[in-house]
Design a protein around this motif. Sequence first.
Motif, short mmCIF file in Angstrom:
data_model
loop_
_atom_site.label_atom_id
_atom_site.label_comp_id
_atom_site.label_asym_id
_atom_site.label_seq_id
_atom_site.Cartn_x
_atom_site.Cartn_y
_atom_site.Cartn_z
N GLU A 48 0.84 -1.19 0.00
CA GLU A 48 0.00 0.00 0.00
C GLU A 48 0.88 1.25 0.00
N SER A 49 0.20 2.38 -0.07
CA SER A 49 0.98 3.60 -0.21
C SER A 49 1.71 3.92 1.10
N SER A 50 2.86 4.59 0.95
CA SER A 50 3.67 5.07 2.09
C SER A 50 4.07 3.96 3.06
N GLN A 51 4.39 2.79 2.51
CA GLN A 51 4.89 1.73 3.38
C GLN A 51 6.41 1.63 3.26
N PRO A 145 1.58 2.24 -5.45
CA PRO A 145 0.83 1.65 -4.33
C PRO A 145 -0.48 1.01 -4.78
N VAL A 146 -0.84 -0.02 -4.06
CA VAL A 146 -2.12 -0.67 -4.31
C VAL A 146 -3.09 -0.09 -3.29
N GLY A 147 -4.17 0.50 -3.80
CA GLY A 147 -5.10 1.20 -2.91
C GLY A 147 -6.36 0.42 -2.68
N PRO A 148 -7.24 0.96 -1.82
CA PRO A 148 -8.49 0.27 -1.56
C PRO A 148 -9.38 0.22 -2.80
#
Lengths: 601, 420
Positions: A48-51, A145-148
């Motif tokens: 996910e984003s910002s990981q 990123p993979v988002g919801p």
Amino acid sequence: MMASPWLDVLDETIQACAAQDRADLVQRLRMRRSELVTPKVRVIVLGESSQGKSQLINGLLNAPVCATGDDVTTTVPAIVEHAASPVGALVTGEVTPALESADRVPAAAESVTAQANKQPGVVRAEVGLPRKLLESGLALIDTPPVGPEVSELTRATQSVLPQADAVLLVSDATRELTPAELDLLERASTLCPTVVVVLTKIDLVPGWRLVAERNRARLAKGGFPATVLPVSAALRLAAARSGDSVLNEESGYGALVSYLHRDLMGQVELLRRRSVSALTRMTVDQLVVPLRERLSKVQDSATDELTARWRAAGRQLEELQRESARWQTVLSDEVADLMADLDFDLRDRTRRILREADEYFEVADPAKDWDEFEDWLRENLKAVAEANSNWLLDRFEWIARKLATQIAPHRPEVFAPETLLDDVYRNEVGDLRMPTVERFTIGQKLFVGMRGSYSGLLMFGLATTLAGMDLINPISIGAGVAFGAKSVFEERGNRLKRRQATARTAAHRHVDDFFLTYGKESKDTVRLIHRELRDRCTAVAHELRAEISETAKRIKQVIDAETAQRGTATRELTKGIEQLDLLRRRGQALAGMSAVRGLTA
Amino acid sequence: MNLPDRAWTLLNQALDVYADSPRAINWLRRHLARFTDPLRLAVVGAHASGKSTLVNAIAGECVATEGGQGMAWYQVPPVRSQSPLTLIDTPAIGPDMEPGAVESICMEADAVLYLMGHPHNADLAFLRAVQDHPVARVAAVNSVAVLSRADELGGGRVDALISARQVARKYRKEGELSGLCQDVIAVAGLAASGGRTLTDDEFELLAGLAAAPKEELDPLLLSADRFAADPERERLLVRFGLFGIRLAVTLIRRGADTRAALSTQLAQRSGLGDLRDAISLYFTDRAPVLKARSALIGLDVVLRMEPRPSAAPLVAELERTLAGAHEFHELRLLATVSTGRVRLPEELREEAIRLAGGYGLQPQERLGAQVQGPPLRQAAAAALRVWRAYSENPVFGAAERHAARTVARSCEALITEPAP
């Protein structure tokens, strides 16, 4: 190159796809095959984003090759591979399933990802770095990123996922794996079976060991015994700056690098087997689904409807048997009614005629009026015959129509009254013979008159003789004349009555004759038509029966043919499914052939 | 009559209409009682999103404990910079929460702080649920999103808050969030609560650390593991987080060398100041309007649960009130203008916020002029003319013209209505 079992399985999978006319799969698998035969290993960094995905790669390479930021920074995938000197390229063009191909624009290695993320139309960035880690053929792929929600970025990531040999799922230590991340892990592991969870930012979080432990437990509970590797890019980069090996150890990168070295690059053959196993499973799943659908369709749909129709035909035949018997009963009932009605009608009409004839001859003299009477009687009888036979025909027409509606509503011509009654004879009333009526001739009149006058003459002559007169005197002569005239007159009356009686008798007899003859013929006609109708009923029933049996026979033939065909199809489909299952099992066997230490936790 | 008065009147009328229904009476009385209470602010978020930490930070005391079950209520007394407030610490939002929990939070709270991690990964279902009420949809003015662990967003660097603020600024203008909340604010929760509740001992410890030579301290500050090696330091870490300690040390070295100064600086640097400003601007300054909003929602619930013919005038009046409530429009306007969703030139922006009551609700405050009576009306009329002209100015976009119309309507109210 030595022929490897995984290559065989892959080739067979490709053949299976070709056999099922899945050119798309064939193309994709061929492309993948050409990738798999090279020693290059592609490791995709997912999350996910910002990981800290990009920072993870930077930490691995000890260089800021992947642009990092606090918001969504990476918008296109970036591939980092080995090169003799730092190079970079922006790849533009269509989003192709393959990682190789498309147009390249050279760019500086340090800034290429930053450029790629900002520039529109760029599909991905490529970086080449002279790093020992990459020398053996390792390629690291940074992803958006993979988002919801299914966003453009998520799609970009998913487009490179099928090319990966291993996945590093990045989740930071500030929280445990979320359901969304577990879901992502599950989806990724179907495409690429070698997955490791990298827990980043452990420098920030005091309780990262607990988070790691919980993550391991959750993964085990979810059936993903994936390794969890805790790392800190910040410590790694700080260690690289200061050359502090203790700090480097603390960063956790040692374990990650050794994982990449030993467990991935050192086990290329196993990776290939796993990849091919996953590929085979996915492909087989795709191929098997339509086969199973077809099989189940073949099995249940097939002849249910036909069999039902066949059974229905049998029932129709039985019903027809009952029905045709009923038709005959209906017909004979109707005909019996008709006969009774006709008989009564005929009787009634003739009796009325007779009554009139009797009345007529009360006054009329047959000698004079016979011709007239004869005409009248003939006309009347003719009218009776006509009315009666018309009635008969009308009734038969009605019966025919009734039967037609009951038996053959779709074929009205079978019981068309016109064809039915054409040949029925139209009755003519026979000639009426004049009764032998005696005529009162002059001679007879004279004789009767003389007889009367004589007796009168004699009677009055004898009486007058008593008064001294001659036997023959004017009185007796006068009386004789009077008596003669009287007896002639009386005689004439008697004769009329007799004649009338004779005429009545003649009329009666004639009407009787007519009744008998016409009645007989009428009844014959009724029987004739009755028979005709009965025959037609039988014929229709027969025809219907033949028709139904023919249909039933044809249905049966179709059923038999289809059953045979279905058997063949079922056998073929089952065989196909079995072959695919076998292929899948062989694929599975590839993955499980040797569980090497470290690859499975 | 302004909105709170109207809501008050409506509730009292409803009391008459529902005199025979104990349940409705009870419900309405509770809402009447709420009217005079301090504003209720619910702090809502997923598991470990920093709810209790933020409650402590806002309250300025260690009131909330971690992992509490159910809703916990804390009264925050008025201080110099903060109006009285009731904080509600809520159970974690998530798949395993009790059914009806969201509804009960929506019913109890007058306003909501929704805590989230990175907005890109955020689950917005809760914010959608908050607005999922007929009255709430008309007046979507009671929620602010908080990036509650902003330091982690920025990787724990000393400047982490600056980049987290940029992220917040981006998301407050874009995407679905902008329609669901009035503002997005970045706060480093641990640093904020630590700063607000800083003790002398802790200050001494931090000062001691700051006094240590750089080459000695820097390796320690590299990772939580290294720093937590000492039990005293470990306690500090739990209270402030690594970012908080780095920030505090930097601040002390730069001259914040008293407890009070450090506390103030930490609150400022951790984003707590922004959050408290937002709470004031959007919530406590407008508490009567938000109270009225809650009361109208409560009234609507009664009207829908127990419909009766005699209540028909109330239903109509409620609809009229909602449709005409300029106060809600003003709140929306304040949010759109101050978050930059509506882009007005700087001086117009200030004036719009002032006229819409962003700096005080008194006519003098709105007009920025200490005048009374007719001169005040003249000033209002002048402002009205100017803003009407803006509302028809083709240079502005549709959103800006709409904002100008709202400001003009506020000016009209200043002319026509008696001072509140």
